[in-house]
Design a protein around this motif. Sequence first.
Motif, short mmCIF file in Angstrom:
data_model
loop_
_atom_site.label_atom_id
_atom_site.label_comp_id
_atom_site.label_asym_id
_atom_site.label_seq_id
_atom_site.Cartn_x
_atom_site.Cartn_y
_atom_site.Cartn_z
N LYS A 197 0.80 -1.22 0.00
CA LYS A 197 0.00 0.00 0.00
C LYS A 197 0.84 1.28 0.00
O LYS A 197 0.60 2.20 -0.77
CB LYS A 197 -0.93 -0.02 1.22
N LYS A 198 1.81 1.33 0.88
CA LYS A 198 2.59 2.56 1.03
C LYS A 198 3.79 2.64 0.10
O LYS A 198 4.58 3.57 0.16
CB LYS A 198 3.05 2.69 2.48
N THR A 204 11.78 14.23 -0.20
CA THR A 204 11.93 15.39 0.68
C THR A 204 12.70 16.48 -0.05
O THR A 204 13.07 16.32 -1.20
CB THR A 204 12.68 14.99 1.96
N GLU A 205 12.99 17.56 0.67
CA GLU A 205 13.60 18.71 0.03
C GLU A 205 14.93 18.36 -0.64
O GLU A 205 15.18 18.75 -1.77
CB GLU A 205 13.80 19.82 1.07
N LYS A 206 15.75 17.64 0.08
CA LYS A 206 17.08 17.36 -0.47
C LYS A 206 17.25 15.92 -0.96
O LYS A 206 18.28 15.58 -1.51
CB LYS A 206 18.15 17.67 0.57
N SER A 207 16.27 15.10 -0.72
CA SER A 207 16.36 13.71 -1.19
C SER A 207 15.12 13.42 -2.02
O SER A 207 14.02 13.31 -1.48
CB SER A 207 16.43 12.74 -0.02
N LYS A 208 15.32 13.35 -3.31
CA LYS A 208 14.17 13.19 -4.20
C LYS A 208 13.95 11.72 -4.54
O LYS A 208 14.86 10.90 -4.47
CB LYS A 208 14.41 13.97 -5.50
N GLY A 209 12.73 11.46 -4.99
CA GLY A 209 12.42 10.12 -5.49
C GLY A 209 12.14 9.13 -4.39
O GLY A 209 11.69 9.48 -3.30
N LEU A 222 11.73 -6.81 -0.03
CA LEU A 222 12.16 -5.55 -0.62
C LEU A 222 11.00 -4.58 -0.67
O LEU A 222 9.93 -4.92 -1.14
CB LEU A 222 12.59 -5.77 -2.07
N VAL A 223 11.24 -3.37 -0.22
CA VAL A 223 10.18 -2.36 -0.30
C VAL A 223 10.75 -1.10 -0.92
O VAL A 223 11.91 -0.77 -0.71
CB VAL A 223 9.59 -2.04 1.09
N GLU A 224 9.93 -0.42 -1.69
CA GLU A 224 10.37 0.85 -2.26
C GLU A 224 9.39 1.92 -1.82
O GLU A 224 8.20 1.84 -2.11
CB GLU A 224 10.43 0.77 -3.79
N VAL A 225 9.90 2.90 -1.12
CA VAL A 225 9.02 3.94 -0.56
C VAL A 225 9.56 5.31 -0.93
O VAL A 225 10.75 5.47 -1.19
CB VAL A 225 8.94 3.84 0.98
N PRO A 226 8.70 6.32 -0.96
CA PRO A 226 9.20 7.67 -1.21
C PRO A 226 10.16 8.09 -0.11
O PRO A 226 9.96 7.72 1.05
CB PRO A 226 7.93 8.53 -1.18
N PRO A 242 11.52 11.24 9.37
CA PRO A 242 11.40 10.90 7.95
C PRO A 242 12.77 10.47 7.41
O PRO A 242 13.76 11.18 7.59
CB PRO A 242 10.97 12.23 7.30
N ILE A 243 12.82 9.35 6.77
CA ILE A 243 14.10 8.81 6.34
C ILE A 243 14.53 9.45 5.02
O ILE A 243 13.83 9.35 4.01
CB ILE A 243 14.02 7.28 6.18
#
Lengths: 164, 601, 580
Positions: B116-117, B349-354, B369-373, B416-417
């Motif tokens: 979901k996330k 986030t501001e300095k870490s995109k994607g 394996l998970v891929e999150v914003p 926030p990571i």
Amino acid sequence: MCSKKGSVPFNGTKEQEEALLKVIAELKSEKGALMPIMQKAQDIYGYLPIEVQTIISNETGIPLEKIYGVATFYAQFNLNPKGRHRISVCLGTACYVKGSGDIYNYLMEKLGIVGGECTPDGKFSLDACRCVGACGLAPVMMVNDDVYGRLTVDDIDGILAKYE
Amino acid sequence: MKTLDGYRKRVLVCGGTGCTSSGSKKIIEALEKEVQKHGLEKEIEIVKTGCFGLCALGPIMIVYPEGAFYSMVKEENIPEIVSEHLANGRVVTRLLYEETVGEDKILPLQETQFYKKQSRIALRNCGVIAPENIEEYIGTQGYEALRKVLTEMTPDDVIQTILDSGLRGRGGAGFPTGLKWKFASGNRGNVQKYVCCNADEGDPGAFMDRSILEGDPHVVLEAMAIAGYAIGASQGYIYVRAEYPIAIERLEIAIKQAREYGMLGKDIFGTGFDFDIDLRLGAGAFVCGEETALMTSIEGNRGEPRPRPPFPAVKGLFESPTILNNVETWANIPLIILNGPEWFAGMGTEKSKGTKVFALGGKIHNTGLVEVPMGTTLREIVEEIGGGIPNGKKFKAAQTGGPSGGCIPAEHFDVPIDYDNLMAIGSMMGSGGLIVMDESTCMVDIAKFFLEFTVDESCGKCTPCRVGTRRMLEILDKITKGQATMEDLDKLEELCYHLKENSLCALGQTAPNPIISTLRYFKDEYIAHIVDKKCPAGVCKDLLQYKINADKCKGCTLCARTCPNGAIIGSVKEVHMIDQSKCVKCGACMEKCRFGAIYKE
Amino acid sequence: MANINVKINGRDVSAPAGSTILEAAHLAGIKIPTLCFLKEINEIGACRICVVEVKGARTLVASCVHPISEGMEIWTNTPKVLASRRRTLELILSNHDRKCLSCVRSGKCELQQLSHELGVVDEGYFDGVKNEYELDYSAVHMIRDNNKCILCRRCSAVCDKVQGVGVIGANHRGFSTSIGSAFEMGLGETSCVSCGQCIAVCPTGALTEKDYTDAILEAIADPAKHVVVQTAPAVRAALGEEFGYPIGTDVEGKMAAALRRIGFDKVFDTNFSADLTIMEEAHEFLDRVQNGGVLPLITSCSPGWIKYCEHYFPDMTENLSSCKSPQQMFGAVTKTYYAEKMGLDPKDIVCVSVMPCTAKKFEIGRDNQNAAGVPDVDIAITTRELARLIKRVGLDFRYLPEEGFDDPLGESTGAAVIFGATGGVMEAALRTAVETLTGEELASLDFTEVRGTAGIKEAAYSVAGLDVKVAVASGLKNAKELLEKVKSGEVEYHFIEIMGCPGGCVNGGGQPQVPADVRNFVDVRALRAKVLYDNDARQKVRKSHENPSVKRLYEEYLGQPGSHKAHELLHTTYVKRTIN
């Protein structure tokens, strides 16, 4: 750790030597060919004793010492022959926290060898390895190309019995 | 989603390493046999894909068009699934992943807790396409980005796009990818340059690069060709761990197919652009993940790092300008080209995109394996996506960044990571391993585990790392054995900062991180080992004592007979005692006791 | 090249573009300690002793390899820098065999010096498990003690990059890394050429020559023995360094005085036999040119080079001059001509040589080096051993008078003394060959084309209608490069001089070790070579064929150069060896 001249058995065949010479002839002119040649040589012989490294040195002009330096730097190059069945136990983080250390210790005890060695009958050799990328199945060990996951010490005897 | 191409049903079976080791090869064989038996070969398409991510539930198999998600499939389930579901359209609900079973319908996978996330960008094709077939990749816009840059964009446009996207290297320190390319872009056409892919993923517990290579190898080839065009290089190398045989095989197939389809080689898309890629196999040295060491290794040497400057962008592989990115970084490139930098920069986030891929492992339900914003919190990853910690244990810390990273304690559960936040709380992104630890984990033991790894993997070139890591490990060993003094702890800390400042490469500079971060958050545990000679988590063997609870002991003598060292005293029907001076702490007595009378503390 | 402006410790410093921080600091009179760094040989930034702070840098940087850039701000001696260096050094010491008192390098050890400079208080501060190694005595010329090795890799760099031999290098990894040979072979089992360059660059006592000073003292104490000593040309140009003289001081006179006081029965000079070598070699050259012999002729004075040729170019041993080296010719003459003259049994003569060279220890044991049926030379010691001997017998070198050599084997010419520098043998040979061919006296004796420290030099001369092309190489990597071109036919020469050590014998493996902090900034080879060329310029007689003692030797004993007797005594043979 070391394997001085003559202290490691070597029964290379003519065919193996021809195969190696062919590989060297193919790769020699490529940039940075040493490692690919050594990897292929290990595919052919199973390990890289002095006899094999000497052939590589003579054919490429790379000093034997440099080849040995490379061979002893990388964990995957073997100076000693491996067993017919190669056991490697994953000691990566995930496996470790799930007890792969116990599995490894049990295997050493059971086979009477330490990591990196081969049983005297040439049947099993044992190594510890880093993460094999199967963390979901931790703890994990591999025998040849077979992966065994979610192991407990009690599973080991049964697994070993499958191999001749 | 891919159309069914005239097949009635499409069965995806995960062929990633996780599922392969839990038996997916046999599942595919059984499937093929059963399908043949029912004469359904023309109607049912069986596809071996890359990793779905949910390795804990492997082997995994999905049947479309229903989207039925079978988990932990066993060989003996196959006949039933084929005859019921594939032949007769009756989904075997009993064997589905429970979260996808709704009251009267199958819930889409995307709605499960695990998925979901997530937003899958780098992993978009993993578990979706057949990685050994270039057509499937092309079918999901594959090689479109390469065509676009070659026919519509100048090399500088490409670099600007990557710069604007804000993409940072996914392999460790997070250096801006576009900047790296820009540094190497001078003097195009006049000098030999190289594009390299770091597929020497070595952090214990991280396997996203492997999954991408296994599940979507072409994305890496396409991205490297794009970079080749951008900086003016015609040759690429992928340096891949020899421990990844499936990835190597698929890469070999992919390179061959890409050459056949004219996506690699001479005059790509008829634009006059030449680019080709060769594979180089690592040989088991973690340090080769460091960029200069990787290049030294490709050159055929001991994989020892070189001092920088000169940076690889100026003088890298074979002394030529070289860029090196890791697999996950490459996997983001084509979509950035196709969707535009704003799209990518809109995430994170501001300095870490994607997004970032994490390999969840350790004491957690949904390993995988998970891929999150970027900016997702640890809590969301552990509790929601990961499904929390098994056996009702309490979360203690998460380890990120492997041997270069650190532990994040519960107090930072809601941070926030992203690159910078992780750095600030004493860890790092690393390649994205995320190992969850519960209260039964000893933090000193974990630090020692990572130091053992670093000591093993130190190349031995520079003094601080070669000798320093060894000395640090010796002190940690003393601590876990209860033999250390507070002066030793000071010395350990001193060494930590010394290595950080003085080591030649990132391996040595970050080697102390696991100690520094555990000292920062769990110093009391260290002190307990040193001063009280106790291991609060009950892990460090030398600090444990096995004891017998007099109330529970029945005097059956079983423990005394089991003890290998004759450390248990007591006669029949009397309460037994353990002679601590003889006890070897093997735990055999505790295992054998039928009354639960033996405990350790 | 343009200069770059930086700030070091708050002061403005301007240094050429491309300079490292270390070099810029040197220009500003700031000394940054180094350990692994050897200019152009070992620039790997590994030991981390030379770290400095640079504004904006994440970590400390290794100044030896870090280039300066405009506006860079550098601090070389902050408390953090000083503490870091000391800690790194303490880490090295924690895995180092610290038996300093009995170490041959004590007092001249770079590690010891650093410990002193960096203020190490507790050398055991970081003690833990130490690696333990067996000593390697297998080579004839040296001992390897890895317990004292600090893994700076200067030895392996010089062996591989400068000498092109590469028989030692880093093996294994991490804390287990050790310097050694393939498959842990002893150095003596490998194709090591005994050049000793590894010893010359080793900062500690890990690599040392086998010491024969006690054997010499025993021989001298034995009344039945007649002990003679010969000293190679290059020794006088460097021995003074062991006694505090600046590099490039000629101590020939004090050296002769010291040898006499040590108790040698005769103090002779290898320069005498260098002249003799020229007589034989020039004759051999002309003979090969005129009678269609194998060309190019290659000199055979350097035993490191000879061994290298036998291992790595076995198909070119025919090109080697059959002349024994000056050391061996000297021994041969001593045990025949001189013995007869003095009425001595050659068995009772002990011929000691003092050489800038460790390969000479190997050479004395070669086959066909025994003109009188006993070894031509009995003991070969290095310049360093001579210094040790002088100190051991209690001589105050600086206060010794200047003395000369004894007759008859002490007389020599300017042509002989330049043997110690690269190109010297070629120049000496040309002086004699040209005059022999033309029958006329040369107007100028200086063949400047073959002088200087360049690794490969070439020149062409037209002599009596004959075009003579010559080449000179020093350092075996250079020799290899040259010979490969010769073999491929890319170049053609008549005569080649090859010296095993870069710069020739003045920079031999047996010469006083020059600490890296000196040799990184000074051309030691040129300074020492200048001693020899100055000496040559001062001589009244500068041509070997005019050496009166040599002439007498031919008249009284040998007949003509190349005579049967000369061949018996002064020429030798070679073997073909394999690469290990």
